[in-house]
Design a protein around this motif. Structure first.
Motif, short mmCIF file in Angstrom:
data_model
loop_
_atom_site.label_atom_id
_atom_site.label_comp_id
_atom_site.label_asym_id
_atom_site.label_seq_id
_atom_site.Cartn_x
_atom_site.Cartn_y
_atom_site.Cartn_z
N VAL A 136 0.84 -1.20 0.00
CA VAL A 136 0.00 0.00 0.00
C VAL A 136 0.87 1.25 0.00
O VAL A 136 0.62 2.21 -0.75
CB VAL A 136 -0.97 -0.01 1.21
N ILE A 137 1.93 1.26 0.82
CA ILE A 137 2.82 2.43 0.89
C ILE A 137 3.53 2.65 -0.45
O ILE A 137 3.59 3.78 -0.94
CB ILE A 137 3.83 2.26 2.04
N VAL A 138 4.05 1.59 -1.04
CA VAL A 138 4.74 1.73 -2.32
C VAL A 138 3.77 2.19 -3.42
O VAL A 138 4.11 3.06 -4.24
CB VAL A 138 5.45 0.42 -2.73
N CYS A 139 2.56 1.65 -3.41
CA CYS A 139 1.56 2.09 -4.39
C CYS A 139 1.25 3.58 -4.22
O CYS A 139 1.12 4.31 -5.21
CB CYS A 139 0.28 1.27 -4.26
N ALA A 140 1.12 4.04 -2.98
CA ALA A 140 0.85 5.45 -2.73
C ALA A 140 2.01 6.32 -3.22
O ALA A 140 1.78 7.38 -3.84
CB ALA A 140 0.61 5.68 -1.23
N LEU A 141 3.24 5.89 -2.97
CA LEU A 141 4.40 6.66 -3.44
C LEU A 141 4.45 6.73 -4.96
O LEU A 141 4.73 7.79 -5.54
CB LEU A 141 5.69 6.06 -2.89
N ILE A 142 4.16 5.63 -5.62
CA ILE A 142 4.15 5.62 -7.09
C ILE A 142 3.05 6.53 -7.61
O ILE A 142 3.25 7.29 -8.56
CB ILE A 142 3.99 4.18 -7.62
N TRP A 143 1.88 6.50 -6.97
CA TRP A 143 0.77 7.35 -7.39
C TRP A 143 1.13 8.83 -7.22
O TRP A 143 0.87 9.65 -8.12
CB TRP A 143 -0.48 7.01 -6.57
N ILE A 144 1.77 9.18 -6.11
CA ILE A 144 2.17 10.57 -5.86
C ILE A 144 3.19 11.01 -6.90
O ILE A 144 3.07 12.11 -7.48
CB ILE A 144 2.73 10.73 -4.43
N CYS A 145 4.19 10.18 -7.16
CA CYS A 145 5.21 10.52 -8.17
C CYS A 145 4.58 10.64 -9.56
O CYS A 145 4.90 11.57 -10.32
CB CYS A 145 6.32 9.47 -8.19
#
Length: 69
Positions: free
Chosen positions: A47-56
């Motif tokens: 979930v954290i990695v997905c959120a970071l990818i979405w933000i980037c």
């Protein structure tokens, strides 16, 4: 000659499977509690990695829109 090769291959395959089974018996398997805990950690990390990818992705999309007009 071919029969001998087949016999060696079968013997080798059975020996390999016996060794695999012996190694699997040596494995320290996690308990049910540990398994659920590890699964939760992996789920949270995803979930954290997905959120970071979405933000980037969102930031780069806005940046490219500004640059390209």
């Amino acid at each position: 000659m071919a029969e001998k090769d087949e016999a060696v291959e079968k013997k080798g395959a059975f020996q390999f499977l016996r060794e695999v089974r012996a190694e699997l018996n040596k494995v320290s398997w996690p308990t049910k509690k540990e398994l659920f805990s590890y699964t939760g950690v992996v789920g949270l990390a995803v979930v954290i990695v997905c959120a970071l990818i979405w933000i980037c992705d969102t930031a780069f999309a806005k940046l490219f829109r500004v640059i390209l007009g």
